[in-house]
Design an enzyme around this catalytic site. Structure first.
Site, PDB file in Angstrom:
ATOM      1  N   ASP A 244       0.863  -1.196   0.000  1.00  9.96           N
ATOM      2  CA  ASP A 244       0.000   0.000   0.000  1.00  9.96           C
ATOM      3  C   ASP A 244       0.894   1.239   0.000  1.00  9.96           C
ATOM      4  O   ASP A 244       2.127   1.117   0.084  1.00  9.96           O
ATOM      5  CB  ASP A 244      -0.965   0.006   1.195  1.00  9.96           C
ATOM      6  CG  ASP A 244      -2.308   0.656   0.829  1.00  9.96           C
ATOM      7  OD1 ASP A 244      -2.293   1.792   0.290  1.00  9.96           O
ATOM      8  OD2 ASP A 244      -3.358   0.042   1.063  1.00  9.96           O
ATOM      9  N   TYR A 356     -13.443   6.140 -14.140  1.00  9.71           N
ATOM     10  CA  TYR A 356     -13.406   4.894 -13.351  1.00  9.71           C
ATOM     11  C   TYR A 356     -13.938   3.717 -14.180  1.00  9.71           C
ATOM     12  O   TYR A 356     -13.326   2.644 -14.228  1.00  9.71           O
ATOM     13  CB  TYR A 356     -14.259   5.097 -12.097  1.00  9.71           C
ATOM     14  CG  TYR A 356     -14.273   3.938 -11.125  1.00  9.71           C
ATOM     15  CD1 TYR A 356     -13.187   3.682 -10.297  1.00  9.71           C
ATOM     16  CD2 TYR A 356     -15.390   3.109 -11.013  1.00  9.71           C
ATOM     17  CE1 TYR A 356     -13.209   2.627  -9.395  1.00  9.71           C
ATOM     18  CE2 TYR A 356     -15.425   2.061 -10.110  1.00  9.71           C
ATOM     19  CZ  TYR A 356     -14.336   1.824  -9.298  1.00  9.71           C
ATOM     20  OH  TYR A 356     -14.354   0.780  -8.404  1.00  9.71           O
TER      21      TYR A 356
HETATM   22  N1  LIG Z   1     -16.183  -0.765  -2.396  1.00 11.45           N
HETATM   23  C1  LIG Z   1     -16.897  -1.119  -3.443  1.00 11.45           C
HETATM   24  O1  LIG Z   1     -18.117  -1.170  -3.392  1.00 11.45           O
HETATM   25  C2  LIG Z   1     -16.215  -1.475  -4.751  1.00 11.45           C
HETATM   26  C3  LIG Z   1     -17.026  -1.764  -5.845  1.00 11.45           C
HETATM   27  C4  LIG Z   1     -16.426  -2.124  -7.031  1.00 11.45           C
HETATM   28  C5  LIG Z   1     -15.045  -2.193  -7.142  1.00 11.45           C
HETATM   29  N2  LIG Z   1     -14.262  -1.899  -6.076  1.00 11.45           N
HETATM   30  C6  LIG Z   1     -12.805  -1.979  -6.264  1.00 11.45           C
HETATM   31  O2  LIG Z   1     -12.239  -2.786  -5.245  1.00 11.45           O
HETATM   32  C7  LIG Z   1     -10.933  -2.314  -4.914  1.00 11.45           C
HETATM   33  C8  LIG Z   1     -10.831  -2.026  -3.417  1.00 11.45           C
HETATM   34  O3  LIG Z   1     -11.842  -1.090  -3.069  1.00 11.45           O
HETATM   35  P1  LIG Z   1     -12.073  -0.574  -1.561  1.00 11.45           P
HETATM   36  O4  LIG Z   1     -13.507  -0.214  -1.469  1.00 11.45           O
HETATM   37  O5  LIG Z   1     -11.499  -1.526  -0.608  1.00 11.45           O
HETATM   38  O6  LIG Z   1     -11.228   0.788  -1.627  1.00 11.45           O
HETATM   39  P2  LIG Z   1     -10.423   1.538  -0.476  1.00 11.45           P
HETATM   40  O7  LIG Z   1     -10.344   2.968  -0.918  1.00 11.45           O
HETATM   41  O8  LIG Z   1     -10.990   1.251   0.869  1.00 11.45           O
HETATM   42  O9  LIG Z   1      -8.974   0.863  -0.568  1.00 11.45           O
HETATM   43  C9  LIG Z   1      -8.139   1.046  -1.687  1.00 11.45           C
HETATM   44  C10 LIG Z   1      -6.702   0.848  -1.237  1.00 11.45           C
HETATM   45  O10 LIG Z   1      -5.850   1.082  -2.367  1.00 11.45           O
HETATM   46  C11 LIG Z   1      -4.750   1.851  -1.920  1.00 11.45           C
HETATM   47  N3  LIG Z   1      -4.172   2.620  -3.034  1.00 11.45           N
HETATM   48  C12 LIG Z   1      -4.738   3.655  -3.709  1.00 11.45           C
HETATM   49  N4  LIG Z   1      -3.858   4.177  -4.577  1.00 11.45           N
HETATM   50  C13 LIG Z   1      -2.715   3.458  -4.459  1.00 11.45           C
HETATM   51  C14 LIG Z   1      -1.435   3.543  -5.068  1.00 11.45           C
HETATM   52  N5  LIG Z   1      -1.160   4.468  -5.995  1.00 11.45           N
HETATM   53  N6  LIG Z   1      -0.480   2.660  -4.707  1.00 11.45           N
HETATM   54  C15 LIG Z   1      -0.730   1.717  -3.770  1.00 11.45           C
HETATM   55  N7  LIG Z   1      -1.934   1.603  -3.131  1.00 11.45           N
HETATM   56  C16 LIG Z   1      -2.903   2.475  -3.472  1.00 11.45           C
HETATM   57  C17 LIG Z   1      -5.345   2.787  -0.880  1.00 11.45           C
HETATM   58  O11 LIG Z   1      -4.342   3.345  -0.035  1.00 11.45           O
HETATM   59  C18 LIG Z   1      -6.297   1.868  -0.158  1.00 11.45           C
HETATM   60  O12 LIG Z   1      -5.679   1.190   0.911  1.00 11.45           O
HETATM   61  C19 LIG Z   1     -10.701  -1.076  -5.784  1.00 11.45           C
HETATM   62  O13 LIG Z   1      -9.985  -1.448  -6.956  1.00 11.45           O
HETATM   63  C20 LIG Z   1     -12.115  -0.654  -6.152  1.00 11.45           C
HETATM   64  O14 LIG Z   1     -12.141   0.092  -7.343  1.00 11.45           O
HETATM   65  C21 LIG Z   1     -14.813  -1.537  -4.864  1.00 11.45           C
END
Ligand SMILES: NC(=O)c1ccc[n+]([C@@H]2O[C@H](COP(=O)([O-])OP(=O)(O)OC[C@H]3O[C@@H](n4cnc5c(N)ncnc54)[C@H](O)[C@@H]3O)[C@@H](O)[C@H]2O)c1
Length: 450
Positions: A244, A356
């Site tokens: 991360d 996105y």
């Molecule tokens: N939450 C939802 O409902 C949902 C729905 C569809 C898809 N997703 C996808 O699932 C994945 C996780 O989502 P989440 O809800 O846990 O998001 P979140 O924001 O809680 O976690 C994302 C993590 O990615 C890390 N991150 C961001 N940019 C980064 C970088 N440049 N280098 C390294 N780490 C980085 C952040 O620090 C964070 O810890 C994402 O790819 C998101 O697009 C989530």
């Protein structure tokens, strides 16, 4: 994150009120609990022909109560709606259906069985990939299974799910891994999905720790879905490396220590990210999960260059470049499993998310485009497309849009990070080399992009 309506609807008072007022009553879904012995906790009914025969070989490892349509079929006792126990799982092999008339076999198998379903039932329909069939009528009949499966998913209620597995020639011995996932609470929030299995030599040695001996890298692992993925892969026996951004290093290292793994503080978009990553992974990896992702929402007319670029860079460009760098450096082992986090937004599109949705559709395209070449090294690459998952990301959505996202699916609720993590863990298994270039939605059969 919590869902107050789900909690209320499942309370004693809530159940009475919701029933009296005719309001939707989402059921609390069963989830996998550590220490559970068998994937199916209850009775399973199986019907059909050659693929059912193939599946019957693993039934005793799936459940301790398997039944057939006729006495003695597959060496099982007969189940009837009048005398049989409540059913927890159904498998129907529809691969023998070769024309439109024979589709009635679906109705004949499922109608009585539906009367005997318990809570959170799991249904799997088996077929042959339509594109593999010469006869157009047979191919059309097998394609018809998709419409059937998706409709049954919308009708089944009780927190149930329905999937279709197209089993290619030679992939019959790979059914167990898929059935273990789709018939168990590990797929609690997955429904209406169509997956193709192909022949694959890799095997799981120990189903209680299917990832034992494997090393997994998870990006964006300090919180949310990424943290759940790291926990689940560790539960299944993998040695986990959690990556991360540097500002969250403390949380990352704390979680990594709890899981017996190692933290890697790295911005995946840094100019030297690939070089840093190669240095951090001297032994290479067997499982690569590109989970890190961001949103920067605005309608296209108002979207800044920075919003556009940052989302494409984190969500799409970095997974492309880092996977390529690991491959070229020989750090992705033979038989590796690559899993990319997409989104139903990348399938359906979403207002205010052109950046996105483009990035997540691109991720799906990456899995599809790379699968044939990677397959030659035994490597699989797949995408998991979550719908509405209860995380910090979705907690930030305005209330009315959040409620719509939560309810507009066959389960009437949002999913949990664990639901996405279980899907990733299934793709990460050795036997899931039978699946590549595919996208699995974890969305409760969301109406969006269905
Ligand atoms: N939450 C939802 O409902 C949902 C729905 C569809 C898809 N997703 C996808 O699932 C994945 C996780 O989502 P989440 O809800 O846990 O998001 P979140 O924001 O809680 O976690 C994302 C993590 O990615 C890390 N991150 C961001 N940019 C980064 C970088 N440049 N280098 C390294 N780490 C980085 C952040 O620090 C964070 O810890 C994402 O790819 C998101 O697009 C989530």
């Amino acid at each position: 994150m919590s869902d107050p309506y789900l909690n209320f609807a499942n309370s004693a008072l809530g159940r009475r009120l919701v029933g009296a007022l005719g309001l939707p009553a989402p059921l609390r879904l069963e989830r996998w609990m550590a220490g559970r012995a068998r994937p199916v906790d209850g009775a399973l009914l199986i019907g059909g022909g050659v693929l059912a025969e193939a599946a019957s070989g693993c039934l005793q490892r799936l459940t301790d109560a398997a039944f057939a349509q006729q006495d003695g079929q597959f060496g099982l006792r007969r189940w009837t709606a009048e005398h049989g126990p409540k059913l927890k799982a159904l498998i129907f092999d529809a691969s023998g259906i070769g024309n439109a008339e024979q589709l009635r076999e679906l109705r004949e198998f499922f109608q009585p069985a539906l009367k005997g379903l318990g809570q959170c039932p799991r249904v799997v329909v088996l077929g042959r990939p339509p594109e593999s069939l010469q006869d157009p009528f047979a191919a059309s009949a097998q394609r018809a299974l998709e419409g059937f499966t998706r409709s049954l998913g919308k009708e089944i209620r009780r927190g149930g799910s329905v999937q279709l597995l197209y089993v290619g020639q030679g992939a019959e011995d790979q059914l167990e891994g898929a059935l273990r996932f789709f018939l168990s609470p590990k797929s609690a929030y997955v429904s209406g999905q169509v997956i193709r299995l192909t022949a694959c030599a890799a095997r799981v040695q120990d189903w209680t720790r299917p990832l034992a001996g494997l090393t997994a890298l998870v990006t964006g692992a300090s919180r949310g879905i990424g943290a759940a993925i790291a926990q689940t892969l560790a539960r299944d026996g993998a040695q986990v490396l959690l990556l991360d951004v540097p500002p969250v290093k403390n949380a990352l290292d704390a979680l990594a220590a709890r899981l017996g793994g190692r933290g890697i503080a790295l911005d995946i978009c840094a100019a030297d990210a690939a070089a840093q990553l190669l240095e951090a992974l001297p032994e290479g990896v067997d499982i690569l999960v590109h989970n890190a992702g961001i949103t920067r929402d605005k309608t296209l007319a108002k979207m800044s260059e920075a919003f556009w670029d940052s989302v494409i860079d984190v969500n799409l460009r970095a997974p492309q470049l880092l996977t390529q760098a690991l491959l070229e450096a020989g750090k992705l082992h033979a038989d590796a499993r690559v899993v990319l986090l997409a989104s139903i937004s990348g399938i359906a599109g979403n207002l205010g998310q052109s950046n996105y949705a483009a990035s997540k559709a691109g991720v799906i395209g990456l899995a599809q485009a790379w699968a044939p070449a990677l397959g030659k090294r035994g490597i699989s690459i797949n995408a998991v497309a979550p719908g509405f998952i209860e995380t910090q990301m979705t907690a930030a959505i305005p209330l009315t849009i959040r409620e719509a996202g939560r309810r507009m699916n066959s389960m009437g609720q949002g999913g949990l990070p664990q639901d996405v993590a279980e899907a990733v863990a299934w793709f990460a298994q050795p036997s899931s080399g039978a699946v590549s270039g595919q996208v699995l939605r974890v969305c409760g059969q969301s109406l969006l992009g269905a």
